[in-house]
Design an enzyme around this catalytic site. Structure first.
Site, mmCIF file in Angstrom:
data_model
loop_
_atom_site.group_PDB
_atom_site.id
_atom_site.type_symbol
_atom_site.label_atom_id
_atom_site.label_comp_id
_atom_site.label_asym_id
_atom_site.label_seq_id
_atom_site.Cartn_x
_atom_site.Cartn_y
_atom_site.Cartn_z
ATOM 1 N N SER A 31 0.829 -1.214 0.000
ATOM 2 C CA SER A 31 0.000 0.000 0.000
ATOM 3 C C SER A 31 0.861 1.261 0.000
ATOM 4 C CB SER A 31 -0.930 -0.001 1.221
ATOM 5 O OG SER A 31 -0.198 -0.181 2.405
ATOM 6 N N ASN A 118 -2.267 -2.853 12.834
ATOM 7 C CA ASN A 118 -3.729 -2.733 12.758
ATOM 8 C C ASN A 118 -4.245 -1.542 13.562
ATOM 9 O OD1 ASN A 118 -3.391 -5.040 11.320
ATOM 10 N ND2 ASN A 118 -4.351 -6.412 12.812
ATOM 11 N N THR A 163 -40.944 25.960 -9.400
ATOM 12 C CA THR A 163 -41.177 24.578 -8.976
ATOM 13 C C THR A 163 -41.424 23.801 -10.259
ATOM 14 O OG1 THR A 163 -43.566 24.805 -8.749
ATOM 15 C CG2 THR A 163 -42.282 25.322 -6.800
ATOM 16 N N SER A 285 -14.765 26.982 -26.923
ATOM 17 C CA SER A 285 -14.883 25.775 -27.734
ATOM 18 C C SER A 285 -13.794 25.823 -28.799
ATOM 19 C CB SER A 285 -16.258 25.748 -28.401
ATOM 20 O OG SER A 285 -16.211 24.945 -29.558
ATOM 21 N N LYS A 291 -18.598 30.440 -28.502
ATOM 22 C CA LYS A 291 -19.040 29.802 -27.257
ATOM 23 C C LYS A 291 -18.237 30.189 -26.030
ATOM 24 C CE LYS A 291 -21.126 26.185 -26.797
ATOM 25 N NZ LYS A 291 -21.351 24.781 -26.534
ATOM 26 N N TYR A 325 -9.422 -7.209 12.147
ATOM 27 C CA TYR A 325 -8.810 -6.633 10.945
ATOM 28 C C TYR A 325 -8.767 -7.655 9.815
ATOM 29 C CZ TYR A 325 -5.509 -4.575 7.696
ATOM 30 O OH TYR A 325 -4.928 -4.082 6.553
ATOM 31 N N GLN A 330 -7.473 -2.367 3.728
ATOM 32 C CA GLN A 330 -6.480 -1.542 3.029
ATOM 33 C C GLN A 330 -7.129 -0.774 1.872
ATOM 34 O OE1 GLN A 330 -2.298 -2.800 2.696
ATOM 35 N NE2 GLN A 330 -2.661 -3.005 0.517
ATOM 36 N N LYS A 333 -8.441 3.305 1.622
ATOM 37 C CA LYS A 333 -7.653 4.543 1.556
ATOM 38 C C LYS A 333 -7.778 5.333 0.255
ATOM 39 C CE LYS A 333 -4.658 2.646 4.870
ATOM 40 N NZ LYS A 333 -5.567 1.464 4.815
HETATM 41 N N1 ARG Z 1 -1.390 -1.403 4.889
HETATM 42 C C1 ARG Z 1 -2.299 -1.944 5.845
HETATM 43 C C2 ARG Z 1 -3.659 -1.273 5.683
HETATM 44 O O1 ARG Z 1 -3.709 -0.283 5.042
HETATM 45 C C3 ARG Z 1 -1.793 -1.710 7.211
HETATM 46 C C4 ARG Z 1 -2.242 -2.722 8.197
HETATM 47 C C5 ARG Z 1 -1.648 -4.020 7.874
HETATM 48 N N2 ARG Z 1 -1.969 -4.984 8.852
HETATM 49 C C6 ARG Z 1 -1.796 -6.294 8.633
HETATM 50 N N3 ARG Z 1 -2.122 -7.076 9.578
HETATM 51 N N4 ARG Z 1 -1.364 -6.736 7.502
HETATM 52 O O2 ARG Z 1 -4.664 -1.701 6.172
#
Ligand code: ARG
Length: 489
Positions: A31, A118, A163, A285, A291, A325, A330, A333
């Site tokens: 990641s 985690n 309306t 344009s 335009k 977890y 992951q 994000k």
């Molecule tokens: N890169 C992981 C995430 O974004 C971090 C946590 C990883 N934890 C694990 N047990 N592999 O969630």
């Protein structure tokens, strides 16, 4: 395909493994390509964590101090933009740890005592989002300011209100602008409530079950400016509710911006002509030389879809995840980062556009009001004030409008005798009652468009705007905790 080779850098978990991770799988698993954005927050979290480890006697004072110095060095490198994450690092957490060990040696390996990635990633995310929420609230505040400025200039500018996108009743332009300020004020408040949900410290939950070491979670929370600590370690490492709430709040912001965009796009058409686009925010344009296109507004409207999409994607990711977890998390994000970027970009663009990208064509708005039947309700209200039941009045005015439409005239063109022929209650004052300016002025019910009521609403909105002025200093720079604070609590 390349054969797996032993990695030049051991992974945080490599002790258990004899073989090497396939390089393609390493890339699939990593990641670092996107979570590097959490870097300053990861360092801040680690600074608080090591300070706590020292204060609780889990590390010696010297060890904690050495680690702190290393982290501060990293913090400096981050601030100067020279931090180079180890390309082999799986994620931002490990990148920081690798650099720490490079800087301070073996003692750096003690940083991860009593925590897991985690609870670490959950902490980083919360710190990151707390800051971004503050930035977005500030941007909302600025946009509200522009709307209030415009509203104060246009209390007595009148235009048709719609309306079903059919002309309905004339309104004050300020009333229209204040409707959007109301939405953004709700957004501002809503994000404040989301911030409270975000501001909870999960650090110290370990991988899923807590730790046998005598940590002090309250101290870490305090150092990081968290309001409270999470109650259940299983929940803490797998909870992403606050992200869902953020995505939902962000989606509503985009709903509001998108509606405003759509309206301004309509208003900028030749058919409406209620606003003109200035050169600052309009584009041309490549084919049609005449335009001027409202690209900015179309982009805001268009970007709404991706923000809604990220909300949906997160909900689907979370659904059906067993405790605690799972690596699925992951995936939380990239959508989050994109939503944050998109909301900030749209708020900024809309602020610039309202400030210098459009000019209200007030004469055109007023002329539109003069030329229609949007004062028909006021004829009915006139009869109601003379004791005629509203339903009967409505019916009669419908007939009057039908007659006018057939003759190609407006209500104001009907002579008094003809009014009287429809109902003897009509008198000379009917002409004043249907004058559009009078029509707007008379709507004095609370929350209505009457000029006096709008002026009061504007004052109330200005007062709350000033009360919610953002603090000059950001409350907590991402990397400040830890440094300068005593090692003992
Ligand atoms: N890169 C992981 C995430 O974004 C971090 C946590 C990883 N934890 C694990 N047990 N592999 O969630």
């Amino acid at each position: 395909m390349a054969k797996p080779t032993a990695p030049s850098t051991p992974r945080p978990w490599s002790g258990r493994f004899a073989g090497a991770l396939h390089p393609r799988i390493a890339r699939f698993n990593a990641s670092i390509g996107f979570d590097i954005r959490l870097l300053p927050y990861d360092v801040a979290g680690s600074l608080a964590h090591v300070q706590m480890l020292g204060a609780c006697g889990i590390l010696s004072r010297e060890e904690a101090e050495q680690i702190r110095q290393g982290l501060e060095q990293i913090e400096k490198e981050v601030a100067e933009g020279i931090f180079q994450p180890d390309p082999e690092a799986e994620d931002v957490h490990y990148a920081v740890e690798r650099r720490l060990v490079a800087l301070v040696g073996e003692v750096g390996k003690k940083l991860h005592t009593g925590r897991s990635r985690n609870d670490q990633v959950a902490t980083d995310l919360r710190l990151y989002l707390r800051d971004e929420i503050d930035t977005i609230r500030q941007a909302l505040w600025e946009l509200r300011g522009v709307l209030l400025d415009l509203a104060s200039q246009h209390v007595e500018t009148i235009l048709p209100g719609y309306t079903h996108l059919q002309r309905a009743q004339p309104i004050s332009l300020a009333h229209h602008l204040l409707a959007y300020e109301e939405m953004l004020w709700r957004d501002w408040q809503r994000l404040g409530r989301v911030r409270e949900e975000v501001n909870v410290c999960p650090l110290g939950s370990g991988a899923l079950a807590g730790t046998s070491l005598p940590i002090d979670r309250q101290l870490v929370a305090h150092l990081l400016g968290f309001e409270r600590i999470s109650a259940n370690s299983l929940d803490a490492v797998s909870d992403r509710d606050y992200l869902v709430e953020f995505h939902a709040a962000a989606s509503l912001i985009l709903v509001h911006l998108s509606r405003l965009s759509e309206e301004l796009i309509l208003w900028a058409t030749q058919e409406f002509g209620f606003v003109a686009l200035t050169d600052a925010c309009a584009t041309g344009s490549s084919l049609m030389p005449q335009k001027k296109n409202p690209d900015v507004l179309e982009l805001v409207r268009g970007k709404t879809g991706r923000v809604f999409g990220h909300l949906q994607a997160l909900l689907v990711t979370l659904k059906g995840l067993p405790l605690a977890y799972n690596k699925d998390l992951q995936e939380d994000k990239e959508g989050l980062f994109d939503t944050v970027d998109t909301v900030k970009a749209c708020l900024e663009a809309m602020t610039i556009l309202l400030r210098e990208g459009i000019q209200f064509q007030t004469q055109r708005m007023e002329a539109a009001v003069q030329e229609d039947f949007s004062n028909a309700t006021d004829v009915a209200d006139y009869l109601v004030r003379k004791g005629i039941p509203f339903r009967a009045a409505h019916d009669l005015v419908g007939q009057i409008v039908r007659t006018c439409v057939a003759e190609g005239i407006l209500l104001k063109d009907l002579p008094l005798e003809r009014w009287k022929s429809f109902h003897r209650a009509f008198e000379e004052d009917i002409f004043a009652a249907i004058d559009p300016r009078q029509v707007v002025a008379a709507r004095l019910s609370a929350g209505g468009t009457g000029f006096a009521v709008v002026r009061e609403a504007l004052q109330r909105a200005q007062a709350r705007y000033q009360q919610t002025e953002p603090a000059e200093e950001p409350p907590l720079p991402p990397s400040s905790p830890g440094s300068g604070l005593p090692l003992e609590s």
